[in-house]
Design a protein around this motif. Structure first.
Motif, PDB file in Angstrom:
ATOM      1  N   LEU A  21      49.968  64.213 -56.109  1.00 42.78           N
ATOM      2  CA  LEU A  21      50.741  65.077 -55.218  1.00 42.78           C
ATOM      3  C   LEU A  21      50.512  64.687 -53.761  1.00 42.78           C
ATOM      4  O   LEU A  21      49.604  63.931 -53.438  1.00 42.78           O
ATOM      5  CB  LEU A  21      50.342  66.536 -55.432  1.00 42.78           C
ATOM      6  CG  LEU A  21      50.493  67.089 -56.853  1.00 42.78           C
ATOM      7  CD1 LEU A  21      49.913  68.501 -56.937  1.00 42.78           C
ATOM      8  CD2 LEU A  21      51.962  67.081 -57.277  1.00 42.78           C
ATOM      9  N   ARG A  53      44.707  67.223 -54.641  1.00 37.17           N
ATOM     10  CA  ARG A  53      46.147  67.036 -54.845  1.00 37.17           C
ATOM     11  C   ARG A  53      46.490  65.542 -54.950  1.00 37.17           C
ATOM     12  O   ARG A  53      47.305  65.145 -55.798  1.00 37.17           O
ATOM     13  CB  ARG A  53      46.931  67.672 -53.696  1.00 37.17           C
ATOM     14  CG  ARG A  53      46.850  69.186 -53.643  1.00 37.17           C
ATOM     15  CD  ARG A  53      47.553  69.742 -52.399  1.00 37.17           C
ATOM     16  NE  ARG A  53      48.959  69.365 -52.345  1.00 37.17           N
ATOM     17  CZ  ARG A  53      49.957  70.083 -52.852  1.00 37.17           C
ATOM     18  NH1 ARG A  53      49.697  71.239 -53.462  1.00 37.17           N
ATOM     19  NH2 ARG A  53      51.214  69.685 -52.773  1.00 37.17           N
ATOM     20  N   ASP A 106      53.722  68.320 -47.564  1.00 37.03           N
ATOM     21  CA  ASP A 106      54.714  68.969 -48.434  1.00 37.03           C
ATOM     22  C   ASP A 106      55.544  70.011 -47.688  1.00 37.03           C
ATOM     23  O   ASP A 106      56.707  70.242 -48.014  1.00 37.03           O
ATOM     24  CB  ASP A 106      54.006  69.643 -49.609  1.00 37.03           C
ATOM     25  CG  ASP A 106      54.307  68.953 -50.929  1.00 37.03           C
ATOM     26  OD1 ASP A 106      55.074  67.977 -50.923  1.00 37.03           O
ATOM     27  OD2 ASP A 106      53.768  69.384 -51.962  1.00 37.03           O
TER      28      ASP A 106
END
Length: 249
Positions: free
Chosen positions: A130, A125, A136
């Motif tokens: 990300l 990720r 997250d």
């Protein structure tokens, strides 16, 4: 400038909702009974005589000087230039020498793949730009991840703005890249890393077995033989201890 990835955990914001653990399990299809990350609860009585609970999110600390990399006989455990410590499953033998070498108990043998699993900061990720799955999904914004070498990053700003602590002791100070904010409270000993006898045996294997790797294929065979012998000795010792315990009863 090369990135320097770090994880920040604000213990004053963690509510132990388990969202980080669930997200991690879903991201990595973790077998039941195992986890790449966790939240430790520490109960104590404060200065006013009242009970309190401190919450410490944990995972691989991605150390600057990782002993897991040093003791790995096959070279499967390695560290990227940006500080992320990874396992190459294609060459991991599952010998488990790295498991006791980690003072943070962050490694375990995956019974499905028969290779070592651990937190990777969600490296795939990260490489896509990300955030790690745990970050997250952290509902309380207790987890913050980023590049400490980027002066404009959130982690860089927070490291300057607050007083952060690391899980280090006089015995274990290997440069963890996981920081904790506790609002000035001392970190309990139960959360700190421990250097135990099995870690010392791993150091012995590092000094004796790893040099054999330079001998090529023959050396590698000797490495895996040594790792297998160590596993056998450990397991026989466990059996002997259990039998001794039963005889005492």
């Amino acid at each position: 400038m090369v990135a320097k990835y770090v994880m920040l955990a604000d213990t004053t914001r963690c509510i132990n909702c388990k969202a980080c653990e669930v997200a991690c399990r879903a991201e990595w299809d973790t077998p039941l009974g195992y986890s790449r990350d966790w939240v430790k609860e520490v109960e104590y009585v404060n200065a006013k005589g009242l009970p309190e609970v401190q919450l410490f999110p944990g995972r691989c600390q991605h150390c600057d000087d990782p002993p897991c990399v040093e003791v790995c006989p096959s070279g499967a455990s390695w560290k990227r230039e940006d500080g992320i410590v990874l396992v190459d499953h294609a060459i991991c033998s599952g010998c488990e020498l790295c498991v006791p070498a980690c003072p943070y108990d962050a490694r375990w043998l995956n019974p499905v793949t028969n290779t070592i699993s651990k937190c990777t900061f969600c490296q795939p990720r990260i490489d896509k730009g990300l955030q790690p799955a745990c970050v997250d999904t952290c509902v309380g914004r207790a987890l913050i991840f980023g590049d400490a070498n980027d002066p404009n990053s959130e982690v860089s700003q927070l490291l300057k703005a607050k007083e952060w602590q690391k899980l280090v002791t006089d015995e274990v100070n290997i440069g963890p890249n996981h920081y904790y904010y506790t609002a000035g409270k001392a970190i309990p000993d139960t959360v700190m890393p421990k250097l135990n006898e099995r870690h010392l045996s791993g150091t012995l294997m590092e000094n004796i077995v790893n040099p054999l790797g330079t001998l090529g294929i023959g050396g590698m065979m000797a490495v895996f033989l040594g790792a297998g012998i160590k596993k056998l000795i450990d397991r026989r010792q466990d059996v002997s201890n259990k039998e001794g315990s039963h005889e005492q009863h």
